[in-house]
Design a protein around this motif. Structure first.
Motif, PDB file in Angstrom:
ATOM      1  N   ALA A 138       0.832  -1.202   0.000  1.00  0.00           N
ATOM      2  CA  ALA A 138       0.000   0.000   0.000  1.00  0.00           C
ATOM      3  C   ALA A 138       0.870   1.256   0.000  1.00  0.00           C
ATOM      4  O   ALA A 138       0.586   2.226  -0.701  1.00  0.00           O
ATOM      5  CB  ALA A 138      -0.920  -0.003   1.215  1.00  0.00           C
ATOM      6  N   ASP A 139       1.953   1.218   0.779  1.00  0.00           N
ATOM      7  CA  ASP A 139       2.848   2.376   0.837  1.00  0.00           C
ATOM      8  C   ASP A 139       3.515   2.609  -0.508  1.00  0.00           C
ATOM      9  O   ASP A 139       3.759   3.753  -0.904  1.00  0.00           O
ATOM     10  CB  ASP A 139       3.909   2.153   1.916  1.00  0.00           C
ATOM     11  N   TRP A 140       3.803   1.538  -1.252  1.00  0.00           N
ATOM     12  CA  TRP A 140       4.442   1.649  -2.566  1.00  0.00           C
ATOM     13  C   TRP A 140       3.544   2.403  -3.549  1.00  0.00           C
ATOM     14  O   TRP A 140       4.014   2.960  -4.518  1.00  0.00           O
ATOM     15  CB  TRP A 140       4.773   0.256  -3.099  1.00  0.00           C
ATOM     16  N   HIS A 141       2.255   2.406  -3.263  1.00  0.00           N
ATOM     17  CA  HIS A 141       1.302   3.135  -4.102  1.00  0.00           C
ATOM     18  C   HIS A 141       0.821   4.411  -3.425  1.00  0.00           C
ATOM     19  O   HIS A 141      -0.191   4.981  -3.819  1.00  0.00           O
ATOM     20  CB  HIS A 141       0.129   2.221  -4.463  1.00  0.00           C
ATOM     21  N   ASN A 142       1.559   4.838  -2.400  1.00  0.00           N
ATOM     22  CA  ASN A 142       1.292   6.104  -1.700  1.00  0.00           C
ATOM     23  C   ASN A 142      -0.091   6.160  -1.068  1.00  0.00           C
ATOM     24  O   ASN A 142      -0.701   7.231  -0.983  1.00  0.00           O
ATOM     25  CB  ASN A 142       1.504   7.296  -2.630  1.00  0.00           C
ATOM     26  N   ARG A 143      -0.574   5.010  -0.620  1.00  0.00           N
ATOM     27  CA  ARG A 143      -1.858   5.003   0.087  1.00  0.00           C
ATOM     28  C   ARG A 143      -1.771   5.725   1.427  1.00  0.00           C
ATOM     29  O   ARG A 143      -2.788   6.106   2.002  1.00  0.00           O
ATOM     30  CB  ARG A 143      -2.330   3.565   0.291  1.00  0.00           C
ATOM     31  N   TYR A 144      -0.539   5.913   1.926  1.00  0.00           N
ATOM     32  CA  TYR A 144      -0.345   6.615   3.183  1.00  0.00           C
ATOM     33  C   TYR A 144       0.188   8.033   2.960  1.00  0.00           C
ATOM     34  O   TYR A 144       0.749   8.646   3.865  1.00  0.00           O
ATOM     35  CB  TYR A 144       0.620   5.837   4.084  1.00  0.00           C
ATOM     36  N   GLY A 145       0.005   8.543   1.762  1.00  0.00           N
ATOM     37  CA  GLY A 145       0.439   9.895   1.458  1.00  0.00           C
ATOM     38  C   GLY A 145       1.801   9.945   0.776  1.00  0.00           C
ATOM     39  O   GLY A 145       2.418   8.916   0.489  1.00  0.00           O
ATOM     40  N   PHE A 146       2.265  11.161   0.523  1.00  0.00           N
ATOM     41  CA  PHE A 146       3.510  11.361  -0.233  1.00  0.00           C
ATOM     42  C   PHE A 146       4.637  11.911   0.635  1.00  0.00           C
ATOM     43  O   PHE A 146       5.740  11.382   0.632  1.00  0.00           O
ATOM     44  CB  PHE A 146       3.261  12.315  -1.408  1.00  0.00           C
ATOM     45  N   GLY A 147       4.410  13.009   1.312  1.00  0.00           N
ATOM     46  CA  GLY A 147       5.469  13.585   2.132  1.00  0.00           C
ATOM     47  C   GLY A 147       6.656  14.057   1.316  1.00  0.00           C
ATOM     48  O   GLY A 147       7.814  13.841   1.701  1.00  0.00           O
TER      49      GLY A 147
END
Length: 241
Positions: free
Chosen positions: A61-70
């Motif tokens: 999920a993080d690899w697809h920026n589901r937790y945002g970009f920053g």
């Protein structure tokens, strides 16, 4: 390091080609259209999502920026359409905007004589003109009032050399860090940059596409380069694609 290679929003030349399928009347350094400004605003809203990793964060999920970009750093081409796009994003993210001389479109700033086909050298925007577009723009010291280009038409070999130089600069500046870098650039140079760093310099008739405002994510680690996704535009409504 994460690299986000982002194309500028729709330019006047993009709109000209879309409506006429011709480059007749193209501008050497076009501005954004009204549609392009709206695209850039959607992009800024999408990238503004705070990065927030839960304790049980899913790597996929993080690899697809589901937790945002920053995003931590923003660099852009000195061509007007890229500056206007990046400035909208930088302002929304409250980040400094750095101009980079090696992020311009292949060929440079030029006008082509319709009768002879000759490429006519153009100056490019001056320091004061660039600062008028975005007062907080951080420009290379080489950029003065005579314009930033003032060079002959760039050849394909020169574009590839520039891509390698930019890649080396990126690794020296941000390699082996947790930085999340955004490059605002152009479709032609995107193809050159991506094919060069991935070792596909001779692709025949193949082309790596990048739509207006589209995002490509590359994760750069000591083990190599991981292409997480390319040409991402799911944040734009259909009417703005």
């Amino acid at each position: 390091m994460e690299l986000y290679f982002i194309r500028h929003a729709q330019s006047e030349n993009n709109a000209l080609w879309e409506s006429t399928r011709s480059s007749d009347g193209r501008h050497p350094d076009p501005d954004l259209t009204e549609k392009g400004v709206r695209q850039a605003l959607y992009l800024a809203s999408f990238l503004k999502t705070p990065r927030s990793l839960p304790p049980n964060a899913n790597r996929g999920a993080d690899w697809h920026n589901r937790y945002g970009f920053g995003i931590t750093h923003i660099y852009c081409s000195l061509m007007k359409r890229a500056v206007r796009t990046a400035a909208i994003v930088a302002q929304a993210l409250n980040l400094p905007l750095y101009g980079h001389l090696d992020l311009h479109e292949n060929g440079g700033i030029y006008w082509q004589d319709p009768e002879t086909g000759d490429f006519i050298i153009q100056a490019g925007l001056s320091r004061s003109s660039l600062l008028a577009l975005y007062p907080n723009f951080i420009l290379p010291s080489e950029v003065g009032e005579e314009g930033w280009w003032n060079r002959p038409f760039e050849t394909e070999d020169e574009s590839r050399f520039r891509a390698k130089r930019l890649w080396q600069w990126l690794l020296e500046r941000h390699g082996n860090t947790e930085d999340r870098v955004a490059f605002f650039s152009h479709a032609g140079f995107y193809h050159t940059f991506l094919s060069t760093i991935l070792g596909f310099e001779h692709m025949g008739n193949a082309w790596v596409s990048l739509s207006n405002c589209a995002i490509t994510r590359l994760d750069i680690t000591p083990d190599g380069v991981w292409v997480a996704y390319t040409n991402r535009v799911d944040f734009l409504p259909d009417s703005l694609l």
